[in-house]
Scaffold this active site. Sequence first.
Site, mmCIF file in Angstrom:
data_model
loop_
_atom_site.group_PDB
_atom_site.id
_atom_site.type_symbol
_atom_site.label_atom_id
_atom_site.label_comp_id
_atom_site.label_asym_id
_atom_site.label_seq_id
_atom_site.Cartn_x
_atom_site.Cartn_y
_atom_site.Cartn_z
ATOM 1 N N HIS A 90 37.660 40.531 5.820
ATOM 2 C CA HIS A 90 36.447 40.043 6.494
ATOM 3 C C HIS A 90 36.036 40.998 7.610
ATOM 4 O O HIS A 90 36.766 41.930 7.944
ATOM 5 C CB HIS A 90 36.649 38.611 7.013
ATOM 6 N N ARG A 114 45.398 35.987 12.554
ATOM 7 C CA ARG A 114 44.067 36.323 13.073
ATOM 8 C C ARG A 114 44.056 35.942 14.550
ATOM 9 O O ARG A 114 44.684 34.959 14.950
ATOM 10 C CB ARG A 114 42.969 35.559 12.316
ATOM 11 N N HIS A 169 39.619 30.028 4.670
ATOM 12 C CA HIS A 169 38.935 28.775 4.998
ATOM 13 C C HIS A 169 39.766 27.554 4.614
ATOM 14 O O HIS A 169 39.250 26.558 4.113
ATOM 15 C CB HIS A 169 37.546 28.731 4.350
ATOM 16 N N ASP A 221 34.479 29.183 19.186
ATOM 17 C CA ASP A 221 35.112 29.645 17.940
ATOM 18 C C ASP A 221 36.338 30.485 18.312
ATOM 19 O O ASP A 221 36.203 31.658 18.652
ATOM 20 C CB ASP A 221 34.083 30.470 17.144
ATOM 21 N N ASP A 264 24.847 5.934 -0.472
ATOM 22 C CA ASP A 264 23.698 5.824 0.429
ATOM 23 C C ASP A 264 24.060 6.110 1.886
ATOM 24 O O ASP A 264 23.322 5.782 2.796
ATOM 25 C CB ASP A 264 23.071 4.429 0.301
ATOM 26 N N ASP A 303 42.273 28.054 13.732
ATOM 27 C CA ASP A 303 40.905 28.529 13.957
ATOM 28 C C ASP A 303 40.064 27.275 14.145
ATOM 29 O O ASP A 303 39.719 26.597 13.176
ATOM 30 C CB ASP A 303 40.434 29.351 12.745
ATOM 31 N N HIS A 318 27.948 31.092 12.928
ATOM 32 C CA HIS A 318 27.555 32.437 12.502
ATOM 33 C C HIS A 318 26.091 32.547 12.892
ATOM 34 O O HIS A 318 25.200 32.213 12.115
ATOM 35 C CB HIS A 318 27.778 32.633 11.000
ATOM 36 N N GLU A 352 41.141 35.518 17.630
ATOM 37 C CA GLU A 352 39.682 35.486 17.808
ATOM 38 C C GLU A 352 39.302 34.984 19.191
ATOM 39 O O GLU A 352 39.760 33.926 19.627
ATOM 40 C CB GLU A 352 39.067 34.553 16.747
ATOM 41 N N HIS A 410 31.054 38.127 14.608
ATOM 42 C CA HIS A 410 29.688 37.670 14.313
ATOM 43 C C HIS A 410 29.059 37.189 15.609
ATOM 44 O O HIS A 410 29.767 36.861 16.574
ATOM 45 C CB HIS A 410 29.722 36.548 13.269
ATOM 46 N N GLU A 460 37.454 39.150 16.046
ATOM 47 C CA GLU A 460 38.473 38.394 15.315
ATOM 48 C C GLU A 460 39.126 39.153 14.162
ATOM 49 O O GLU A 460 39.023 38.753 13.008
ATOM 50 C CB GLU A 460 37.868 37.094 14.782
ATOM 51 N N TYR A 498 46.350 39.685 6.391
ATOM 52 C CA TYR A 498 46.752 38.573 5.523
ATOM 53 C C TYR A 498 47.527 39.117 4.329
ATOM 54 O O TYR A 498 46.991 39.920 3.552
ATOM 55 C CB TYR A 498 45.503 37.815 5.040
HETATM 56 N N1 GLY Z 1 35.692 29.821 12.058
HETATM 57 C C1 GLY Z 1 34.674 30.586 11.489
HETATM 58 C C2 GLY Z 1 34.773 31.976 11.896
HETATM 59 O O1 GLY Z 1 35.689 32.360 12.587
HETATM 60 O O2 GLY Z 1 33.925 32.764 11.592
HETATM 61 MN MN MN Z 2 36.855 31.179 13.872
HETATM 62 MN MN MN Z 3 34.436 33.418 14.011
#
Ligand code: GLY
Ligand code: MN
Ligand code: MN
Length: 428
Positions: A345, A407, A238, A266, A34, A255, A356, A409, A349, A379, A383
Site C-alpha cells: 500500500h 504498520r 482490512h 486514523d 427495512d 488500526d 481517505h 500510522e 493519504h 503509515e 507484511y
Molecule cells: N484505516 C484506514 C487507513 O489507514 O487508511
Molecule cells: Mn489506519
Molecule cells: Mn490511514
Amino acid sequence: MQAEHRQRREKLMAKIGNGTAIFRSAPMAVMHNDVEYAFRQDSDFFYLTGFNEPSAVAVLAPHHDEHKFVLFVQPKEPEKEVWTGYRAGVEGAKELYGADEAFPMSELDEKLPKYLEKADRIYYHLGRDKAFNDTVLKHWQQLMRTYPKRGIGPTAIEDTGPILHAMRLIKSEAELELMRKAAAISVEAHLLAQEMAKPGVFEYEIQAEMERLFRLRGGNGPAYPSIVASGPNACILHYIENNRQLQENDLLLIDAGGAYGYYNGDITRTFPVSGNFTPEQKVIYDLVLTAQLKAIEQVQPGNEWSKIHETAVRVLVEGLMDLKILVGDIEEIIKEEKYKPYYMHRTGHWLGLDVHDVGVYQFGEQSQILQAGQVLTVEPGLYFGGNIKPVEGQPELDERWRGIGIRIEDDVLVTNSGHEILTAGVPK
Ligand code: GLY
Ligand code: MN
Ligand code: MN
C-alpha cells in the site's frame, strides 16, 4: 460555525462565477430489510452547509440577484418526525443554516430551473446518486432544448471536485480544532488498548472498549471499521472480524480511530502482547519505525507529497536488503516495485471529513506540494502473510518472518515551519 460555512460557500461561488453548483445529500443505506444505517451526511454537502439531514439539495447560484444559496429540504411534518426525528424544515433551513431561500423537496422540479437557466454551466458531481443524476440531466436537457431561442444557459456540466476539494484539502482553524479532538480520542483509545492487551483477551474486547470511548468522549463513533488484528491477522490489511484470542508471542496491530464533529482520526500501532518482541519481530518493527520517522521528516511545506512515500520505500527496501529478504540492485527493486509482496500500500493519504480525504496527490508528472493546513497520515508497514510469494528472481521468504505484520500510522499536520504530529501521544 454558520459564519464559516458561509465563508466556504462564498469562496466556492467566487470560483464558479456564472455557474450554478448543485449538491445532493448522502443517500440512506440499507442495513437489512427495512432498517437503515445511521445517516452520515455527504462530506461536500456538510462542508458547505453544516446541514445534517437526508433528502436535501443545496444550490449555489452566485449570479442570482437574491438567492445565492438555496436549500431544498424535507418539510416539517410532525407525524413523520415522531418516527424519524427532528427536521429543520423550510423555515429552519433559512434561519438556522442561512439559506437565502428554501423549498420543500417536492418543489425541486418546479424551482430548480430558475437557478440554472442563466448559468453558463452546471457544477455537479455525476455518479454518486444515479436517480438524482437523472433529475439534473433532465433539467439540463430541457434547458438545452430552449437554448436556440435564448442563447443563454448551461452548456456544460463540470465536476465540482477539483475546485471544492482543493479548498477542503487546506484545513481552517475551526476544522483543526475538530481534528485535534478526533486525534485526542483516538490516542486515548489506543492507550487503553495497550493497557488491556494480554494473552487470553479477545480482539473484540479491545475493539469494544476503544469504540466505547469514541462515543463516551462525545465523538461520532469509529472513523472506519476498527482493525484489531493479532498474530497472523495483522497481515490482512482490512481485517475486521476481530474475533481471535490473543496469544503469548503475538504482535497486535490495531488500526482504529474515532470521528469527532465528523472529522476523523486514523492511528495504527503494533506491539507485542506479552510486552516483549521476539528477535524477528524486533528487527522488522525497528525497520518500519525508522521508515515512518524518516518519512515524517519529509512532511515540510514546499516538499513534494511523493517524497514521503519514496522515503519510506527506500528505508524499507534498504532494510529488507540487509536482511536478504530482497536481493539485487536497489534502484531496480524500487523502480520495478519488487518490494510489493511485503509492502503493497501507499505510505499515507489526506485526512479530514473523509478518512481517505479528498484532494489531488499528483497533477500528471507533478506531485502535490505540501503546504500548511494539510493533514495527512504517514503509515508504512511490512507484511509477511502466510501465502505471500516473492516476485520472480527474489529469494523465497525465510520461514522465520512468516506471520509478522507491522504498520505504524500517525496523523500529521503540515505547518508553516514543518509539521505537527497530532497523534504523538501514543508511544511507538
Ligand atoms: N484505516 C484506514 C487507513 O489507514 O487508511
Ligand atoms: Mn489506519
Ligand atoms: Mn490511514
